[in-house]
Scaffold this motif. Structure first.
Motif, PDB file in Angstrom:
ATOM      1  N   THR A  20       0.845  -1.185   0.000  1.00 56.44           N
ATOM      2  CA  THR A  20       0.000   0.000   0.000  1.00 56.44           C
ATOM      3  C   THR A  20       0.885   1.241   0.000  1.00 56.44           C
ATOM      4  OG1 THR A  20      -0.015  -0.379   2.313  1.00 56.44           O
ATOM      5  CG2 THR A  20      -2.025  -0.936   1.152  1.00 56.44           C
ATOM      6  N   PRO A  21       0.298   2.443  -0.111  1.00 52.78           N
ATOM      7  CA  PRO A  21       1.150   3.617  -0.260  1.00 52.78           C
ATOM      8  C   PRO A  21       1.879   4.057   1.010  1.00 52.78           C
ATOM      9  CG  PRO A  21      -1.168   4.205  -0.354  1.00 52.78           C
ATOM     10  CD  PRO A  21      -1.103   2.728  -0.242  1.00 52.78           C
ATOM     11  N   THR A  22       2.296   3.114   1.792  1.00 54.66           N
ATOM     12  CA  THR A  22       3.051   3.462   2.991  1.00 54.66           C
ATOM     13  C   THR A  22       4.540   3.389   2.678  1.00 54.66           C
ATOM     14  OG1 THR A  22       2.955   1.180   3.536  1.00 54.66           O
ATOM     15  CG2 THR A  22       1.349   2.579   4.609  1.00 54.66           C
ATOM     16  N   HIS A  23       5.351   3.731   3.642  1.00 55.22           N
ATOM     17  CA  HIS A  23       6.798   3.630   3.451  1.00 55.22           C
ATOM     18  C   HIS A  23       7.342   2.602   4.433  1.00 55.22           C
ATOM     19  CE1 HIS A  23       6.041   7.191   1.223  1.00 55.22           C
ATOM     20  NE2 HIS A  23       7.315   7.338   0.915  1.00 55.22           N
ATOM     21  N   LYS A  41       7.519   2.050  -1.048  1.00 52.95           N
ATOM     22  CA  LYS A  41       6.957   0.841  -1.651  1.00 52.95           C
ATOM     23  C   LYS A  41       6.014   1.241  -2.782  1.00 52.95           C
ATOM     24  CE  LYS A  41       6.597  -2.763   1.081  1.00 52.95           C
ATOM     25  NZ  LYS A  41       5.853  -3.676   1.955  1.00 52.95           N
ATOM     26  N   PRO A  42       5.775   0.331  -3.735  1.00 50.44           N
ATOM     27  CA  PRO A  42       4.888   0.684  -4.851  1.00 50.44           C
ATOM     28  C   PRO A  42       3.455   0.953  -4.397  1.00 50.44           C
ATOM     29  CG  PRO A  42       6.082  -1.357  -5.295  1.00 50.44           C
ATOM     30  CD  PRO A  42       6.325  -1.023  -3.858  1.00 50.44           C
ATOM     31  N   ASP A  43       2.744   1.737  -5.179  1.00 53.04           N
ATOM     32  CA  ASP A  43       1.361   2.109  -4.882  1.00 53.04           C
ATOM     33  C   ASP A  43       0.428   1.397  -5.862  1.00 53.04           C
ATOM     34  OD1 ASP A  43       3.152   4.716  -4.240  1.00 53.04           O
ATOM     35  OD2 ASP A  43       1.474   4.503  -2.842  1.00 53.04           O
ATOM     36  N   HIS A  44      -0.317   0.429  -5.360  1.00 52.90           N
ATOM     37  CA  HIS A  44      -1.121  -0.393  -6.269  1.00 52.90           C
ATOM     38  C   HIS A  44      -2.316   0.318  -6.868  1.00 52.90           C
ATOM     39  CE1 HIS A  44       1.392  -3.759  -5.695  1.00 52.90           C
ATOM     40  NE2 HIS A  44       1.269  -3.676  -4.393  1.00 52.90           N
ATOM     41  N   GLU A  45      -2.734   1.420  -6.232  1.00 50.82           N
ATOM     42  CA  GLU A  45      -3.902   2.110  -6.818  1.00 50.82           C
ATOM     43  C   GLU A  45      -3.549   2.848  -8.109  1.00 50.82           C
ATOM     44  OE1 GLU A  45      -2.557   5.407  -3.945  1.00 50.82           O
ATOM     45  OE2 GLU A  45      -2.272   3.256  -4.208  1.00 50.82           O
ATOM     46  N   LEU A  46      -2.255   2.893  -8.453  1.00 46.26           N
ATOM     47  CA  LEU A  46      -1.859   3.532  -9.711  1.00 46.26           C
ATOM     48  C   LEU A  46      -1.772   2.522 -10.854  1.00 46.26           C
ATOM     49  CD1 LEU A  46       0.802   6.050  -8.316  1.00 46.26           C
ATOM     50  CD2 LEU A  46      -1.600   6.450  -8.843  1.00 46.26           C
ATOM     51  N   VAL A  47      -2.242   1.301 -10.617  1.00 43.34           N
ATOM     52  CA  VAL A  47      -2.204   0.257 -11.648  1.00 43.34           C
ATOM     53  C   VAL A  47      -3.624  -0.231 -11.911  1.00 43.34           C
ATOM     54  CG1 VAL A  47      -1.289  -2.034 -12.236  1.00 43.34           C
ATOM     55  CG2 VAL A  47       0.077  -0.473 -10.836  1.00 43.34           C
ATOM     56  N   ASP A  48      -3.995  -0.325 -13.188  1.00 41.76           N
ATOM     57  CA  ASP A  48      -5.278  -0.928 -13.550  1.00 41.76           C
ATOM     58  C   ASP A  48      -4.993  -2.273 -14.212  1.00 41.76           C
ATOM     59  OD1 ASP A  48      -7.744  -1.699 -14.383  1.00 41.76           O
ATOM     60  OD2 ASP A  48      -8.038  -0.052 -15.803  1.00 41.76           O
ATOM     61  N   LYS A  49      -5.244  -3.333 -13.443  1.00 44.36           N
ATOM     62  CA  LYS A  49      -4.899  -4.676 -13.918  1.00 44.36           C
ATOM     63  C   LYS A  49      -6.143  -5.455 -14.349  1.00 44.36           C
ATOM     64  CE  LYS A  49      -5.255  -6.384  -9.269  1.00 44.36           C
ATOM     65  NZ  LYS A  49      -4.727  -6.356  -7.964  1.00 44.36           N
ATOM     66  N   ARG A  50      -7.296  -4.773 -14.422  1.00 41.23           N
ATOM     67  CA  ARG A  50      -8.527  -5.531 -14.669  1.00 41.23           C
ATOM     68  C   ARG A  50      -8.547  -6.234 -16.013  1.00 41.23           C
ATOM     69  NH1 ARG A  50     -12.565  -0.913 -13.313  1.00 41.23           N
ATOM     70  NH2 ARG A  50     -10.947   0.048 -14.562  1.00 41.23           N
ATOM     71  N   GLN A  51      -7.831  -5.685 -17.002  1.00 40.88           N
ATOM     72  CA  GLN A  51      -7.796  -6.332 -18.326  1.00 40.88           C
ATOM     73  C   GLN A  51      -6.486  -7.091 -18.535  1.00 40.88           C
ATOM     74  OE1 GLN A  51     -10.268  -5.149 -20.676  1.00 40.88           O
ATOM     75  NE2 GLN A  51     -11.104  -3.604 -19.325  1.00 40.88           N
ATOM     76  N   ALA A  52      -5.759  -7.361 -17.463  1.00 42.79           N
ATOM     77  CA  ALA A  52      -4.437  -7.979 -17.626  1.00 42.79           C
ATOM     78  C   ALA A  52      -4.535  -9.401 -18.176  1.00 42.79           C
ATOM     79  CB  ALA A  52      -3.712  -7.990 -16.287  1.00 42.79           C
TER      80      ALA A  52
END
Ligand code: OGA
Ligand code: MN
Length: 277
Positions: A20-23, A41-52
């Motif tokens: 999550t967007p924590t450090h 750490k990476p921020d998963h809300e900046l990725v749209d994987k629904r069509q992956a």
């Protein structure tokens, strides 16, 4: 310059952590022996994987929000502006993957040095270096290289060397179409710091790699001061491109949809050298 451009952009354009967007705070064994520094750490809300597509590995395309401060970003923007201002935009090359852009190399004293020769991150000063980047910009580049080293090279750090960074100035109506970065000189990761404007990066299965046409894509939202990192399949088997202005990004984590206006944008590209260079 032409040689450098062709290294980066030639047809050779054929072509990993969660949270999550924590450090988190983590010691960097090789670079920071005495004190721990904060590694984002990476921020998963900046990725749209629904069509992956099924084979896509989520660790292979990640985005870190606010990887550097606004002040450091402003310093890089100023340095890049000064180095770009006498150059003209390149456009409409018959097979170019990118049009409406300018590019410069940002040399840094630690380019192509093995990690073991670089001083501990906390002790790095650049006062004796006669380069053209400001101290703040060089510190920012060093910090990002540290973050990449910790997340992506922790097991093979001894052979890690960084190619000089490239800054890209892309006009509002400039185009960066689907490509895979050269595998000739550049190693296992391709990362980019975004400055000045947001954009959406789309990853699609590379037709040269997959026999049958595979549907699907993964989108990354790239706000200013964010860093995207492509590795593994995201680096080698998927193409990347920037969508044009006005496209919508929907986060698969939060379901929020935002229309992304892409304006004049700078990016700083980080690449590790191939093992044998
Ligand atoms: C490239 C590239 C993306 C960016 O230069 O190969 O994909 O963020 N750039 O500028
Ligand atoms: Mn690229």
């Amino acid at each position: 310059m032409f040689t450098k451009l062709s290294i980066v952009r030639s047809r050779a354009f054929t072509g990993v952590s969660n949270a999550t967007p924590t450090h988190i705070t983590k010691a960097i064994p090789q670079l920071c022996q005495y004190r721990a520094i904060t590694i984002p750490k990476p921020d998963h809300e900046l990725v749209d994987k629904r069509q992956a597509p099924d084979d896509f590995c989520l660790n292979s395309a990640v985005v870190f929000k606010d990887i550097i401060s606004e002040e450091d970003g402003a310093s890089l923007v100023e340095d890049i502006f000064l180095r770009m201002k006498r150059r003209r935009y390149e456009r409409d090359h018959w097979d170019s993957v990118i049009t409406g852009y300018k590019e410069v190399e940002l040399s840094h004293p630690h380019d192509m040095m093995t990690a073991s020769n670089i001083p501990s991150y906390e002790n790095i000063t650049f006062t004796d270096y006669n380069g053209t980047l400001s101290e703040k910009s060089m510190q920012a580049i060093s910090f990002i290289r540290n973050v990449l080293q910790v997340h992506f090279f922790s097991s093979n750090v001894s052979s890690l060397k960084w190619l000089p960074c490239h800054a890209i100035d892309l006009k509002k109506d400039g185009v960066l179409s689907a490509h895979v970065d050269s595998v000739k000189f550049s190693g296992d990761i391709v990362a980019g710091l975004s400055l000045k404007s947001s954009s959406i990066m789309r990853l699609k299965p590379d037709k040269d790699f997959y026999q049958s046409e595979m549907q699907g894509h993964v989108d990354l939202l790239l706000p200013p001061l964010s860093l995207y990192v492509l590795s593994g399949v995201g680096r080698y088997k998927y193409t990347h491109e920037l969508l044009s202005s006005g496209e919508t990004f929907s986060s698969s984590e939060t379901q929020d949809a935002v229309k992304v206006t892409r304006d004049h944008r700078y990016s700083v590209i980080f690449r590790d050298a191939k093992d044998n260079t």
